[in-house]
Design an enzyme around this catalytic site. Structure first.
Site, short mmCIF file in Angstrom:
data_model
loop_
_atom_site.label_atom_id
_atom_site.label_comp_id
_atom_site.label_asym_id
_atom_site.label_seq_id
_atom_site.Cartn_x
_atom_site.Cartn_y
_atom_site.Cartn_z
N LEU A 130 0.83 -1.21 0.00
CA LEU A 130 0.00 0.00 0.00
C LEU A 130 0.86 1.26 0.00
O LEU A 130 0.40 2.35 0.34
CB LEU A 130 -0.95 -0.02 1.21
CG LEU A 130 -1.91 -1.24 1.24
CD1 LEU A 130 -2.70 -1.27 2.54
CD2 LEU A 130 -2.84 -1.23 0.03
N SER A 132 3.67 2.32 1.76
CA SER A 132 4.13 3.03 2.95
C SER A 132 5.44 3.76 2.65
O SER A 132 5.69 4.85 3.19
CB SER A 132 4.32 2.08 4.13
OG SER A 132 5.27 1.09 3.79
N SER A 133 6.26 3.21 1.77
CA SER A 133 7.55 3.88 1.51
C SER A 133 7.35 5.17 0.73
O SER A 133 7.99 6.18 1.02
CB SER A 133 8.52 2.94 0.81
OG SER A 133 7.91 2.31 -0.27
N ASP A 177 3.75 4.83 -7.25
CA ASP A 177 3.42 5.11 -5.85
C ASP A 177 3.62 6.58 -5.50
O ASP A 177 2.79 7.21 -4.84
CB ASP A 177 4.29 4.25 -4.92
CG ASP A 177 4.27 2.78 -5.30
OD1 ASP A 177 3.34 2.38 -6.02
OD2 ASP A 177 5.19 2.06 -4.90
C1 GLA Z 1 5.47 -1.23 -6.56
C2 GLA Z 1 6.37 -0.19 -7.21
C3 GLA Z 1 5.62 0.58 -8.28
C4 GLA Z 1 4.91 -0.36 -9.25
C5 GLA Z 1 4.12 -1.42 -8.49
C6 GLA Z 1 3.53 -2.47 -9.39
O1 GLA Z 1 4.45 -0.61 -5.84
O2 GLA Z 1 6.84 0.70 -6.24
O3 GLA Z 1 6.50 1.44 -8.97
O4 GLA Z 1 5.80 -0.92 -10.16
O5 GLA Z 1 4.92 -2.07 -7.53
O6 GLA Z 1 2.54 -1.91 -10.18
#
Ligand code: GLA
Length: 385
Positions: A130, A132-133, A177
């Site tokens: 989800l 968090s980073s 993200d």
């Molecule tokens: C992680 C990565 C994203 C993306 C997703 C898969 O969350 O941080 O950049 O590649 O996986 O969609």
């Protein structure tokens, strides 16, 4: 778990900063985690994604110093303050959670030569897929840009946060993200073309349609610095090179993949079909069609991640199967894979029984009980004090 309001969260972070560092912070910023409605592993293939921001955020209380030191504290850790000279920052130093904010600080080192203190507090579940980073890096990136680099756009901050994760922490992620955390708006999903960096806020009022988007955290952890994610990324790059295209985004017809060997063909087919699924879901949400129509597209996305991309787990598969059997419109794993969470699209009046069905299946299989919550598409990163 009920989440704090922005005011409550700001007051708590402000107080904790003052406790740790003996002075008030200059402000408090919040950045959310995300769930991706559809568009998984497409971001590093120049493709499309459609995330929503979670109501769960990470807060950063920040104050500049005068002694050239960087001090990082977290209310979720064991209470130790990580402290070092700003010139000592280097990839892997500090490591662990502190590497994420440290990488952002490093990226703005010129403007922070006199040092900075950061205290973070979060309710984004860690290791649950989800983001968090990204919530952590984006809260700090927005804070530092407001304080020292106000000419940077939100798109610049996406890059700053991504670089921290890629170059400093060593997790080879794309921009899904960070974009979700910094660019999402309340009541909308963010349609992002990761090549053109074009965005569109797509209205997503599930409640008005009598729907819920349920997150099921399987409690099985994933970490992106581990091998699986990087392996998939390299396989996609290899497939693009063999096909003579800049990125798999450039392929729209699965027939064009026939020249690839079996494994690369399946990896590439996931990306090609997933990009098509994002466009299909966006078309439904833009139009007058019932949003329930996206359900089967989500479930097809799961099958593709399970069979072609091979990044699902027995827990995620059990969750999707149990939810769909119990009457959900669709369900899929979210995020990088190898554990974490799934989303389930379900009629509001069936949400309870579908969640129960998933819990019962987990109990029967001997899996740890999952945590579920309903997602309201929430606001992106913001200053809260
Ligand atoms: C992680 C990565 C994203 C993306 C997703 C898969 O969350 O941080 O950049 O590649 O996986 O969609």
């Amino acid at each position: 778990m009920s989440l704090p309001t922005d005011e409550e969260a700001a007051a708590r972070a402000h107080r904790a900063f003052a406790d740790r560092f003996g002075t008030a912070p200059e402000g408090v910023w919040a950045a959310p985690g995300r769930v991706n409605v559809i568009g998984e592993h497409t971001d590093y293939n120049d493709g499309y994604v459609l995330p929503v921001a979670l109501p769960h955020t990470t807060r950063a209380a920040v104050g500049r110093r005068t002694d050239g030191r960087v001090a990082l504290a977290s209310l979720q850790g064991d209470g130790t303050v990580v402290e070092l000279g700003i010139d000592e920052l280097a990839p892997g130093r500090p490591d662990g959670w502190a590497g994420y904010p440290a990488g952002v600080i490093e990226g703005l080192r010129d403007r922070l030569a006199r040092g900075v203190s950061v205290l973070v507090d979060s309710d984004v579940p860690v290791g649950a897929g989800l983001s968090s980073s990204a919530a952590l890096t984006c809260s700090v990136a927005l804070a530092l840009s407001d304080l020292t680099a106000s000419e940077l756009t939100r798109t610049d901050l996406v890059e700053l946060a991504r670089r921290s994760e890629n170059d400093f922490v060593g997790a080879p992620t794309g921009i899904l993200d960070q974009s979700a955390s910094l660019l999402c708006t309340f009541g909308h999903a963010l349609f992002l073309d990761t090549r053109e960096r074009r965005t569109e806020q797509v209205p997503l009022d599930l409640a008005a349609a009598g729907l819920e988007l349920l997150v099921v955290d399987t409690g099985t952890s994933h970490t992106h610095a581990d091998g699986g994610y990087g392996d998939r990324r390299r396989e996609c790059e290899r497939a693009a090179a063999r096909l003579g295209v800049a990125a798999l985004r450039d392929v729209t017809d699965v027939a064009a993949l026939a020249a690839l060997d079996e494994v690369l063909l399946r990896r590439a087919r996931h990306i090609v079909t997933e990009n098509a699924r994002v466009l299909e879901v966006v078309a439904v949400l833009r139009g007058v069609a019932d949003p329930r129509a996206i359900g089967p597209v989500l479930t097809a996305g799961h099958a593709s991640l399970r069979d072609d991309f091979e990044i699902s787990t027995v827990e995620l598969d059990a969750c999707v199967d149990a939810a769909v059997e119990a009457g959900a419109h669709g369900a899929r794993m979210v995020g990088g894979g190898f554990g974490g969470s799934a989303v389930v699209l379900v009629d509001r009046d069936r949400a309870g029984s579908v969640a129960d069905a998933v819990r019962e299946r987990f109990a029967r299989e001997g899996f740890t009980a999952p945590r579920t919550f309903d997602v309201v598409p929430s606001a992106g990163a913001r200053r809260i004090a």
